[in-house]
Scaffold this active site. Structure first.
Site, PDB file in Angstrom:
ATOM      1  N   GLU A 140      35.864 -16.298   5.947  1.00 64.89           N
ATOM      2  CA  GLU A 140      34.410 -16.403   6.156  1.00 64.89           C
ATOM      3  C   GLU A 140      34.087 -16.324   7.640  1.00 64.89           C
ATOM      4  OE1 GLU A 140      31.501 -16.129   5.481  1.00 64.89           O
ATOM      5  OE2 GLU A 140      30.703 -17.400   3.915  1.00 64.89           O
ATOM      6  N   ASP A 141      32.891 -15.875   7.943  1.00 62.03           N
ATOM      7  CA  ASP A 141      32.472 -15.821   9.343  1.00 62.03           C
ATOM      8  C   ASP A 141      32.088 -17.201   9.861  1.00 62.03           C
ATOM      9  OD1 ASP A 141      30.173 -16.014   7.764  1.00 62.03           O
ATOM     10  OD2 ASP A 141      29.251 -14.179   8.521  1.00 62.03           O
ATOM     11  N   PHE A 160      21.791 -20.500  16.543  1.00 61.50           N
ATOM     12  CA  PHE A 160      21.963 -19.286  15.754  1.00 61.50           C
ATOM     13  C   PHE A 160      22.777 -18.290  16.572  1.00 61.50           C
ATOM     14  CE2 PHE A 160      20.938 -15.235  13.837  1.00 61.50           C
ATOM     15  CZ  PHE A 160      21.120 -15.542  12.509  1.00 61.50           C
ATOM     16  N   ARG A 197      26.216  -6.980  15.168  1.00 62.14           N
ATOM     17  CA  ARG A 197      27.524  -7.214  14.537  1.00 62.14           C
ATOM     18  C   ARG A 197      28.657  -6.635  15.380  1.00 62.14           C
ATOM     19  NH1 ARG A 197      26.715  -8.975   9.205  1.00 62.14           N
ATOM     20  NH2 ARG A 197      24.937  -8.087   8.107  1.00 62.14           N
ATOM     21  N   ASP A 223      27.871 -23.113   7.688  1.00 64.77           N
ATOM     22  CA  ASP A 223      26.677 -23.757   8.232  1.00 64.77           C
ATOM     23  C   ASP A 223      26.357 -24.944   7.315  1.00 64.77           C
ATOM     24  OD1 ASP A 223      24.357 -23.952   9.849  1.00 64.77           O
ATOM     25  OD2 ASP A 223      23.233 -22.629   8.545  1.00 64.77           O
TER      26      ASP A 223
HETATM   27  P1  5GP Z   1      25.753 -21.671   4.648  1.00 58.99           P
HETATM   28  O1  5GP Z   1      25.698 -21.380   3.180  1.00 58.99           O
HETATM   29  O2  5GP Z   1      26.995 -22.398   5.077  1.00 58.99           O
HETATM   30  O3  5GP Z   1      24.500 -22.388   5.104  1.00 58.99           O
HETATM   31  O4  5GP Z   1      25.649 -20.321   5.400  1.00 58.99           O
HETATM   32  C1  5GP Z   1      26.698 -19.450   5.462  1.00 58.99           C
HETATM   33  C2  5GP Z   1      26.211 -18.087   5.800  1.00 58.99           C
HETATM   34  O5  5GP Z   1      24.992 -18.105   6.541  1.00 58.99           O
HETATM   35  C3  5GP Z   1      27.217 -17.415   6.700  1.00 58.99           C
HETATM   36  O6  5GP Z   1      28.196 -16.739   5.958  1.00 58.99           O
HETATM   37  C4  5GP Z   1      26.345 -16.487   7.508  1.00 58.99           C
HETATM   38  O7  5GP Z   1      26.173 -15.282   6.824  1.00 58.99           O
HETATM   39  C5  5GP Z   1      25.007 -17.199   7.592  1.00 58.99           C
HETATM   40  N1  5GP Z   1      24.859 -17.934   8.855  1.00 58.99           N
HETATM   41  C6  5GP Z   1      24.901 -19.269   9.053  1.00 58.99           C
HETATM   42  N2  5GP Z   1      24.729 -19.590  10.344  1.00 58.99           N
HETATM   43  C7  5GP Z   1      24.581 -18.421  10.988  1.00 58.99           C
HETATM   44  C8  5GP Z   1      24.382 -18.072  12.368  1.00 58.99           C
HETATM   45  O8  5GP Z   1      24.298 -18.903  13.286  1.00 58.99           O
HETATM   46  N3  5GP Z   1      24.290 -16.732  12.629  1.00 58.99           N
HETATM   47  C9  5GP Z   1      24.373 -15.771  11.679  1.00 58.99           C
HETATM   48  N4  5GP Z   1      24.259 -14.510  12.070  1.00 58.99           N
HETATM   49  N5  5GP Z   1      24.558 -16.059  10.378  1.00 58.99           N
HETATM   50  C10 5GP Z   1      24.663 -17.373  10.050  1.00 58.99           C
END
Ligand code: 5GP
Length: 170
Positions: A92-93, A145, A158, A96
């Site tokens: 995963e990237d 962010f 990206r 959050d």
């Molecule tokens: P979560 O479900 O944990 O809230 O969010 C996960 C997804 O939200 C990540 O895989 C990513 O795609 C997106 N995301 C969360 N924080 C960021 C951020 O700071 N920047 C970007 N570009 N995407 C984020």
């Protein structure tokens, strides 16, 4: 845009994570990258991985085009091959709130892999809404962010080789 993590620091950490994954899976590993954000991380990680590894992709959408989590996870693309009995690592990237990863871990665990671990390049622990296990974390960051190294804002940035913070994303 402020650079938070340099290209050199990312490359070094990715090599360390590849070595850790190999240590835990000496017989080989099946990497499942989550599109689109994890494609750069996967690409560097796979090339730094000693030993056998196979690759598959899933795509989910959780954010739409903006920067605010909807909390709703939608499966856009499923795996090409089954994972029963395999040693799997989700790539995963960023974690959050943890909602996306929890959803992915639940659906993959239901397919009976032999082992299931998760590697995330970035983690924002202060934003977590659910308690989710991440076995390999690249960097823990504060609540900003971020873009670059696969991560986008409205499909831009990206391609940056570093991680940068965008201070006022809409
Ligand atoms: P979560 O479900 O944990 O809230 O969010 C996960 C997804 O939200 C990540 O895989 C990513 O795609 C997106 N995301 C969360 N924080 C960021 C951020 O700071 N920047 C970007 N570009 N995407 C984020």
């Amino acid at each position: 845009m402020n650079i938070l993590i340099s290209e050199q620091d990312i490359q070094k950490r990715v090599r360390d994570i590849a070595a850790d994954i190999h240590r835990d899976h000496p017989e080989g590993v099946h990497l499942i990258a989550v599109l689109k954000g994890a494609f750069v991380f996967l690409s560097d990680l796979a090339r730094a991985m000693p030993g056998h590894c196979s690759i598959d992709f899933m795509a989910v959408s959780s954010y739409g085009k903006g920067s605010i989590s909807s909390g709703q996870v939608q499966l856009l693309k499923d795996l090409d091959t089954g994972i029963e009995g395999r040693d799997v690592v989700i790539i995963e990237d960023i974690v959050d709130t943890g909602l996306t990863l929890t959803y992915l871990q639940d659906i993959l665990r239901a397919r009976s892999p032999r082992s299931l671990r998760t590697a995330c390049l970035l983690s924002k622990p202060s934003r977590r809404l659910v308690d989710v296990t991440v076995d390999y974390v690249g960097f823990s960051i504060e609540d900003r962010f971020v873009v670059g190294y696969g991560l986008d804002y409205a499909e831009q940035h990206r391609n940056l080789p570093f991680i940068a913070a965008l201070d006022n994303p809409k």
